[in-house]
Scaffold this motif. Structure first.
Motif, PDB file in Angstrom:
ATOM      1  N   ALA A 130       0.671  -1.292  -0.056  1.00 54.84           N
ATOM      2  CA  ALA A 130       0.192  -0.005   0.241  1.00 54.84           C
ATOM      3  C   ALA A 130       0.712   1.298  -0.012  1.00 54.84           C
ATOM      4  CB  ALA A 130      -0.768  -0.029   1.239  1.00 54.84           C
ATOM      5  N   LEU A 131       1.951   1.340   0.715  1.00 56.49           N
ATOM      6  CA  LEU A 131       2.858   2.352   0.843  1.00 56.49           C
ATOM      7  C   LEU A 131       3.430   2.473  -0.506  1.00 56.49           C
ATOM      8  CD1 LEU A 131       4.542   2.139   4.301  1.00 56.49           C
ATOM      9  CD2 LEU A 131       3.454   4.109   3.388  1.00 56.49           C
ATOM     10  N   SER A 132       3.899   1.483  -1.008  1.00 56.39           N
ATOM     11  CA  SER A 132       4.286   1.569  -2.533  1.00 56.39           C
ATOM     12  C   SER A 132       3.612   2.118  -3.489  1.00 56.39           C
ATOM     13  CB  SER A 132       5.081   0.277  -2.991  1.00 56.39           C
ATOM     14  OG  SER A 132       4.937   0.075  -4.211  1.00 56.39           O
ATOM     15  N   THR A 133       2.281   1.756  -3.297  1.00 56.55           N
ATOM     16  CA  THR A 133       1.038   2.148  -4.179  1.00 56.55           C
ATOM     17  C   THR A 133       1.060   3.813  -3.914  1.00 56.55           C
ATOM     18  OG1 THR A 133       0.115   0.095  -4.357  1.00 56.55           O
ATOM     19  CG2 THR A 133      -1.308   1.873  -4.856  1.00 56.55           C
ATOM     20  N   ALA A 134       1.052   4.211  -2.809  1.00 55.71           N
ATOM     21  CA  ALA A 134       0.525   5.672  -2.358  1.00 55.71           C
ATOM     22  C   ALA A 134       1.859   6.531  -2.834  1.00 55.71           C
ATOM     23  CB  ALA A 134       0.573   5.643  -0.761  1.00 55.71           C
ATOM     24  N   THR A 135       2.984   5.737  -2.938  1.00 55.47           N
ATOM     25  CA  THR A 135       4.001   6.746  -3.047  1.00 55.47           C
ATOM     26  C   THR A 135       4.335   6.800  -4.445  1.00 55.47           C
ATOM     27  OG1 THR A 135       5.515   5.100  -2.778  1.00 55.47           O
ATOM     28  CG2 THR A 135       5.309   6.507  -1.055  1.00 55.47           C
ATOM     29  N   TYR A 136       3.714   6.078  -5.419  1.00 54.70           N
ATOM     30  CA  TYR A 136       3.717   6.019  -7.043  1.00 54.70           C
ATOM     31  C   TYR A 136       3.295   7.286  -7.214  1.00 54.70           C
ATOM     32  CZ  TYR A 136       4.140   4.860 -11.502  1.00 54.70           C
ATOM     33  OH  TYR A 136       4.687   4.601 -13.077  1.00 54.70           O
ATOM     34  N   PRO A 137       3.717   7.969  -8.424  1.00 58.54           N
ATOM     35  CA  PRO A 137       3.365   9.381  -8.816  1.00 58.54           C
ATOM     36  C   PRO A 137       1.954   9.469  -9.460  1.00 58.54           C
ATOM     37  CG  PRO A 137       5.520   8.787  -9.838  1.00 58.54           C
ATOM     38  CD  PRO A 137       5.194   7.413  -9.049  1.00 58.54           C
TER      39      PRO A 137
END
Lengths: 237, 181
Positions: A130-137
């Motif tokens: 989820a964090l990886s998703t949230a930080t994707y531009p």
């Protein structure tokens, strides 16, 4: 309908390249059902085109996928385990707090990481993803709104097939929180949201862009469609 | 001697995770390469490769060895998903462009990797077959395959009749089939 072999072959040549327009695609699908199974010539032609279409991928340079991809695929391969209720495993020591600033509000996630290692690892996996998703531009946050204090959002990446529903300030449900996606006359029950001290998150195997509305209702499990009024909902733009 | 794809797929049908990882190591760079070429965005390309391998694990029987090599099957699976994703992405970008004229950043990560000799041979054959096509045929195949354009979009963008697009693509695919069979 009588089929012309050359026409079928021409349709299949573009069909395997994913290049047909909707009308021709419908015709190709009809040929695949009605003609090709009984026509050795067209079946051979299609198999040959399929081989070409697959191998054309090799005209693109090979690129090493990022290292985290294989562990992520491995996690997805694990057979689904029956989830224990959050409070049962969350009563132990330890907590992970993840703060994600999104669209002017802050979402905090608390997950107790005691008891079953499997559950803890899986939850950690969700949080990392989820964090990886949230930080994707180009990540998107779809807030669900309702007349209450609950803050619920669906986090996704355009084109991705995995989204995350995150919630905070959830009141204790009378039954259980059910997550629904609706659109084009279809209703999909994405799952039951398990709440721990007002917090909850769950991965959702779809992209909200495929649907028209997202709903969170409080009602018993097992219903084919929502009957209760939604606690919160969102219309997908 | 390395196990064949077919042997590995049989083991995957028996839920052998080791066989899955061997196939992943063998083909993930080719899969990621084509997904990246179509999508130009690393995250989306990873999603596509993830979903394709997962689909392969969940339904190994969907691959029918009498219909062609496993390699082509898997790469088609990836390509199909990449085209779906790029079309969705384009629709979303068009929507975004109306709201915000700033163009989105496009990633293009290219890092060539070593691969098994068979795959490298096949790659060379495919490139040669593609290069042997007349320019007007090769271009249309590439627009369709690597950009995800439909026949009518190619006709519009290239300013040629749709009938010409269809016949050129058909002719190209016949030549490629002959060259690669």
């Amino acid at each position: 309908m009588s089929w012309d072999h050359d026409r079928v072959e021409e349709l299949m040549a573009a069909h395997v390249l994913d290049g047909l327009d909707p009308e021709d695609q419908a015709l190709a699908e009809r040929a695949l059902l009605e003609h090709i199974p009984g026509c050795a010539r067209c079946r051979r032609a299609l198999d040959g085109f399929r081989m070409v279409a697959g191998d054309l991928a090799l005209a693109a340079p090979s690129v090493a996928p990022p290292d985290p991809l294989l562990p992520r695929v491995r996690r997805s391969l694990s057979p689904p385990r029956r989830r224990r209720a959050w409070p049962a495993w969350a009563l132990g020591v330890g907590a992970a707090v993840v703060l994600i600033g999104m669209s002017g509000w802050t979402l905090s996630m608390v997950a107790g990481l005691a008891g079953r290692l499997d559950d803890a690892q899986r939850t950690q996996g969700w949080l990392v993803d989820a964090l990886s998703t949230a930080t994707y531009p180009s990540s998107r946050v779809l807030p669900l709104e309702g007349a209450n204090e609950a803050r619920v959002s669906v986090l996704s990446i355009p084109g991705g097939e995995q989204s995350y529903l995150m919630a905070t300030n959830l009141p204790e449900p009378a039954h259980a929180y059910q997550v629904w996606f609706q659109g084009g006359g279809e209703v999909w029950h994405a799952g039951t949201l398990e709440v721990f001290h007002g917090w909850a998150m769950m991965p959702v195997e779809t992209n909200p862009d495929r649907w028209e509305t997202v709903l969170l209702t409080d009602e018993p499990r097992g219903r084919p469609a929502p009957r209760a009024s939604p606690l919160v909902s969102a219309t997908v733009a | 001697m390395a196990e064949t794809d077919l042997e590995l797929m049989r083991r995957i049908s028996a839920r052998d995770g080791g066989a899955f990882e061997t196939l992943y190591q063998r083909y993930a760079p080719a899969c990621y390469g084509v997904a990246l070429r179509v999508l130009h965005q690393a995250f989306l390309a990873q999603e596509v490769v993830h979903d394709a391998f997962l689909a392969m694990w969940n339904a190994p029987d969907a691959y029918d060895p009498t219909r062609g090599p496993f390699r082509s099957y898997l790469l088609s699976l990836v390509h199909h998903r990449a085209v779906d994703a790029v079309r969705r992405e384009e629709r979303l970008r068009a929507r975004e462009r109306r709201a915000n004229p700033e163009p989105p950043a496009v990633e293009d990560v290219m890092e060539a990797v070593a691969e098994e000799a068979d795959l490298a041979d096949r790659r060379r054959q495919v490139k040669e077959a593609l290069a042997s096509l007349p320019e007007e045929q090769r271009r249309l195949v590439e627009l369709m395959y690597f950009r995800g354009w439909t026949q009518s979009r190619i006709a519009d963008e290239e300013g040629i009749p749709i009938g010409t697009v269809k016949s050129r693509v058909f002719a190209a695919m016949r030549r490629l089939r002959e060259a690669l069979s």
